[in-house]
Design a protein around this motif. Structure first.
Motif, PDB file in Angstrom:
ATOM      1  N   THR A 236     -61.515  12.748 116.229  1.00 28.52           N
ATOM      2  CA  THR A 236     -61.456  12.187 114.875  1.00 28.52           C
ATOM      3  C   THR A 236     -61.630  13.280 113.834  1.00 28.52           C
ATOM      4  OG1 THR A 236     -62.306  10.053 115.633  1.00 28.52           O
ATOM      5  CG2 THR A 236     -62.479  10.529 113.275  1.00 28.52           C
ATOM      6  N   ALA A 237     -62.586  14.168 114.060  1.00 28.62           N
ATOM      7  CA  ALA A 237     -62.852  15.236 113.088  1.00 28.62           C
ATOM      8  C   ALA A 237     -61.675  16.194 112.992  1.00 28.62           C
ATOM      9  CB  ALA A 237     -64.125  15.981 113.466  1.00 28.62           C
ATOM     10  N   ILE A 238     -61.114  16.591 114.130  1.00 37.44           N
ATOM     11  CA  ILE A 238     -60.008  17.554 114.092  1.00 37.44           C
ATOM     12  C   ILE A 238     -58.771  16.907 113.473  1.00 37.44           C
ATOM     13  CG2 ILE A 238     -59.060  17.104 116.415  1.00 37.44           C
ATOM     14  CD1 ILE A 238     -59.499  20.556 114.804  1.00 37.44           C
ATOM     15  N   THR A 239     -58.577  15.614 113.743  1.00 34.95           N
ATOM     16  CA  THR A 239     -57.450  14.914 113.128  1.00 34.95           C
ATOM     17  C   THR A 239     -57.642  14.803 111.624  1.00 34.95           C
ATOM     18  OG1 THR A 239     -57.143  13.627 115.168  1.00 34.95           O
ATOM     19  CG2 THR A 239     -56.054  12.811 113.175  1.00 34.95           C
ATOM     20  N   ARG A 240     -58.854  14.469 111.203  1.00 33.17           N
ATOM     21  CA  ARG A 240     -59.143  14.364 109.771  1.00 33.17           C
ATOM     22  C   ARG A 240     -58.904  15.689 109.061  1.00 33.17           C
ATOM     23  NH1 ARG A 240     -64.160  13.054 110.058  1.00 33.17           N
ATOM     24  NH2 ARG A 240     -63.815  10.799 110.090  1.00 33.17           N
ATOM     25  N   HIS A 241     -59.283  16.783 109.709  1.00 28.98           N
ATOM     26  CA  HIS A 241     -59.079  18.108 109.120  1.00 28.98           C
ATOM     27  C   HIS A 241     -57.607  18.323 108.775  1.00 28.98           C
ATOM     28  CE1 HIS A 241     -59.127  22.455 108.566  1.00 28.98           C
ATOM     29  NE2 HIS A 241     -58.225  22.558 109.539  1.00 28.98           N
ATOM     30  N   TYR A 242     -56.730  17.993 109.710  1.00 27.24           N
ATOM     31  CA  TYR A 242     -55.312  18.265 109.481  1.00 27.24           C
ATOM     32  C   TYR A 242     -54.658  17.199 108.607  1.00 27.24           C
ATOM     33  CZ  TYR A 242     -55.706  22.196 112.570  1.00 27.24           C
ATOM     34  OH  TYR A 242     -56.070  23.396 113.122  1.00 27.24           O
ATOM     35  N   VAL A 243     -55.136  15.984 108.650  1.00 32.37           N
ATOM     36  CA  VAL A 243     -54.649  14.975 107.709  1.00 32.37           C
ATOM     37  C   VAL A 243     -54.919  15.440 106.288  1.00 32.37           C
ATOM     38  CG1 VAL A 243     -55.066  12.648 106.804  1.00 32.37           C
ATOM     39  CG2 VAL A 243     -54.794  12.998 109.264  1.00 32.37           C
ATOM     40  N   ASN A 244     -56.122  15.913 106.039  1.00 31.21           N
ATOM     41  CA  ASN A 244     -56.475  16.375 104.700  1.00 31.21           C
ATOM     42  C   ASN A 244     -55.683  17.621 104.315  1.00 31.21           C
ATOM     43  OD1 ASN A 244     -58.321  14.310 104.436  1.00 31.21           O
ATOM     44  ND2 ASN A 244     -60.060  15.533 105.120  1.00 31.21           N
ATOM     45  N   LEU A 245     -55.503  18.525 105.266  1.00 33.53           N
ATOM     46  CA  LEU A 245     -54.750  19.756 104.994  1.00 33.53           C
ATOM     47  C   LEU A 245     -53.323  19.446 104.575  1.00 33.53           C
ATOM     48  CD1 LEU A 245     -54.563  22.924 105.140  1.00 33.53           C
ATOM     49  CD2 LEU A 245     -53.755  22.607 107.492  1.00 33.53           C
ATOM     50  N   LEU A 246     -52.660  18.576 105.310  1.00 34.05           N
ATOM     51  CA  LEU A 246     -51.250  18.282 105.016  1.00 34.05           C
ATOM     52  C   LEU A 246     -51.095  17.394 103.792  1.00 34.05           C
ATOM     53  CD1 LEU A 246     -49.555  17.829 108.488  1.00 34.05           C
ATOM     54  CD2 LEU A 246     -49.908  19.880 107.127  1.00 34.05           C
ATOM     55  N   ARG A 247     -52.111  16.614 103.483  1.00 31.68           N
ATOM     56  CA  ARG A 247     -52.028  15.795 102.287  1.00 31.68           C
ATOM     57  C   ARG A 247     -52.156  16.649 101.029  1.00 31.68           C
ATOM     58  NH1 ARG A 247     -55.337  11.241 103.574  1.00 31.68           N
ATOM     59  NH2 ARG A 247     -53.497  10.056 104.191  1.00 31.68           N
ATOM     60  N   GLU A 248     -52.906  17.742 101.135  1.00 33.76           N
ATOM     61  CA  GLU A 248     -53.146  18.590  99.968  1.00 33.76           C
ATOM     62  C   GLU A 248     -52.033  19.599  99.744  1.00 33.76           C
ATOM     63  OE1 GLU A 248     -56.845  20.374 100.987  1.00 33.76           O
ATOM     64  OE2 GLU A 248     -57.990  18.518 100.749  1.00 33.76           O
ATOM     65  N   GLU A 249     -51.490  20.153 100.833  1.00 35.89           N
ATOM     66  CA  GLU A 249     -50.523  21.240 100.700  1.00 35.89           C
ATOM     67  C   GLU A 249     -49.237  20.770 100.050  1.00 35.89           C
ATOM     68  OE1 GLU A 249     -51.113  24.192 100.957  1.00 35.89           O
ATOM     69  OE2 GLU A 249     -52.866  24.381 102.228  1.00 35.89           O
TER      70      GLU A 249
END
Length: 249
Positions: A236-249
């Motif tokens: 969950t944490a690793i998925t959240r990290h990349y969800v947030n990364l791609l939403r921001e970029e």
């Protein structure tokens, strides 16, 4: 409105998904990570799971996730004819209430095969997106020919742009983006590095900035699918990290 981030179940690896209890068991991880939706992969189903699509659809809806459906199949057969199983895949996508069905191009030859495709899409009411795969059929030239034919025939078909697959197929991702970006409605995000005379997908923040420069050439409003490996003790944490990364970029 923030862009939509989809998580491809295959990003967790086929063994991990199987050990977890199937794609349905992965859904709470994706939802808890804050993703907007999930890409369900047909190749990860057992025969029993394939018969339980209504239950899977209900679970997806209860978690408030969007869904798209990917079938590991070519749209066109080696003789240029339409895949005879397409109607089945479209029906499965409809059962899942998917936003679209995703397939690869296959052996597209000419626009004569597109009238039958038009009829099937009209009957199903399902959107279709066509992805560049890692074969010769997924190279830029055939994808361009298909895009042009769809435009001439006024077919409502768009493209999935897999950022890494161009490398496997021997083409420049940047050149592909220049030619295809207006037709792209979904992006498979991944970085790739050379590995054993081929490539392997890696997380984008483990790579140089090429992936981000490429992403910036593509439609900003196209949903982004996470298709690089998601691994670690806390999925969950690793998925959240990349969800947030791609939403921001």
């Amino acid at each position: 409105m923030s862009r939509k981030i989809m998580v491809v179940t295959a990003a967790y690896g086929a063994d991990q998904v199987r050990q977890a209890g199937g794609q349905r068991a992965i859904l709470p991880v994706i939802a808890a990570a804050g993703a907007d939706g999930v890409e369900i992969r047909r190749e990860l189903f057992s025969p029993q799971e394939l018969q339980a699509l209504p239950a899977l659809s209900e679970s997806i809806e209860l978690l408030g996730l969007l869904v798209c459906y990917s079938a590991p199949a070519a749209l066109f057969m080696p003789d240029g004819s339409l895949n005879p199983d397409l109607s089945r895949y479209l029906a499965e996508a409809s059962t899942l209430n998917a936003l679209w069905l995703k397939v690869s191009l296959g052996y597209f030859q000419d626009k004569h095969s597109l009238e039958e495709l038009r009829a099937q899409l009209r009957e199903s009411g399902m959107a279709l997106v066509v992805e560049n795969d890692q074969t010769d059929c997924g190279q830029l030239a055939p994808m361009q020919r298909f895009k042009a034919a769809c435009r001439v025939m006024e077919l409502p078909i768009t493209l999935t742009f897999d950022m890494g697959n161009w490398l496997w197929a021997g083409d420049s991702p940047e050149e592909a983006a220049r030619h295809l970006a207006p037709a792209v409605s979904y992006i498979h995000v991944k970085a790739a590095v050379p590995h054993n005379q081929h490539f392997r997908a890696i997380a984008p923040d483990h790579a140089d900035a090429r992936w981000l420069d490429l992403l910036n050439q593509l439609p900003v409003d196209a949903p982004r699918g996470i298709e690089f490996p998601l691994e670690g003790p806390d999925l969950t944490a690793i998925t959240r990290h990349y969800v947030n990364l791609l939403r921001e970029e």
